[in-house]
Scaffold this motif. Structure first.
Motif: not given
Length: 299
Positions: A215-219
């Motif tokens: 689980x990872x997200x973003x810029x």
């Protein structure tokens, strides 16, 4: 493992398709103006075509690399470009969010003004041209529509081309080969030419992690560490090919067409913290390999 790649006929898209196919992913590549038997023709500006395609192939991950990246073109035709860089991007994000499909959106270091490098992903953007503004708009709408999405910002890209003018790196060969003409080349704006194969590797490693449930997200950012100007890139091309560069002169002022930031070096530490590992391809080696198919041609 199914990946859907938009812009699959482009410079970066071709590298992404090749990288994923070589690592046992099932790839559905989308293209429009340069579609082929291996690529599905889809107009990303048509929401129905996008929706039908995603529903049919049910990808594990979508990589949205399609965009108008030529800053001069965007500057001249911002309204038409917005349909691809912003409108299509927003709809793809909405569909992926609805179907809970991980999405990676390719953006640019041109979202920054170039005054305070190096830039971290959470630094405040301030684009100074319409291309950077369109990609920033795409980023913001993507993150709003699909909070679990990933934005990967990249700098000037180079790699195997279909014609000499397809990317900013290989285009400079035109300055070198016409040695009878004195050419003044910008030695002001700092660039970090990055091989598309390296970016494709980063994307594939990210997709592997997403597929395995990490689980990872973003810029995030990715860039070569090698710093150049258009002038030093041109000299590097000449030296790597054993050609003269005496007719190439450095100009200590920016190009006078589209405004471009002075130095938009990207901090890639957040991406490295994911465990991403890439062997950087030096510009001199990579550009020589890209140009070799054209050296024997009389153009």
């Amino acid at each position: 493992m199914n990946v859907l790649v938009t812009g699959a006929s482009g410079l970066l898209g071709r590298a992404i398709v090749k990288e994923f196919e070589s690592h046992d992913w099932n790839v559905v590549g989308l293209a429009f103006s340069r579609s082929s038997p291996k690529l599905k023709k889809v107009d990303l500006r048509n929401p129905n075509e996008v929706k039908e395609t995603i529903e049919k192939y049910q990808p594990s991950v979508v990589i949205h690399s399609a965009a108008e990246r030529r800053a001069d073109v965007v500057e001249q035709c911002p309204e038409s470009v917005e349909k691809l860089n912003v409108f299509a991007t927003t709809f793809i994000a909405q569909i992926c969010a609805t179907k809970k499909i991980p999405l990676i959106f390719i953006s640019t270091n041109y979202v920054f003004d170039g005054k305070s490098p190096p830039y971290k992903p959470d630094d405040k953007p301030n684009p100074i041209n319409k291309y950077g503004a369109s990609k920033l708009n795409g980023e913001e709408l993507t993150r709003a529509a699909h909070p679990g999405s990933i934005v990967l910002r990249v700098p000037l890209l180079f790699g195997p081309v279909e014609n000499i003018n397809e990317c900013g790196g290989t285009y400079l060969y035109n300055y070198v080969r016409y040695s009878g003409n004195i050419k003044s080349v910008c030695h002001f704006q700092q660039r970090f030419p990055t091989h598309v194969n390296n970016v494709a590797s980063v994307l594939r490693q990210m997709a592997n992690k997403l597929y395995k449930g990490e689980s990872f997200n973003g810029i995030f950012h990715w860039s070569s560490s090698e710093q150049h100007t258009k002038y030093t890139m041109t000299v590097c091309i000449a030296k790597s090919l054993g050609l003269s560069h005496k007719h190439i002169l450095p100009r200590e002022s920016p190009d006078a067409v589209t405004p471009r930031p002075h130095n938009v070096k990207l901090d890639i530490s957040k991406t490295l913290d994911l465990g991403i590992q890439v062997v950087e391809i030096p510009f001199s080696k990579g550009i020589q390999e890209c140009l070799e198919p054209f050296l024997s041609k009389k153009e």
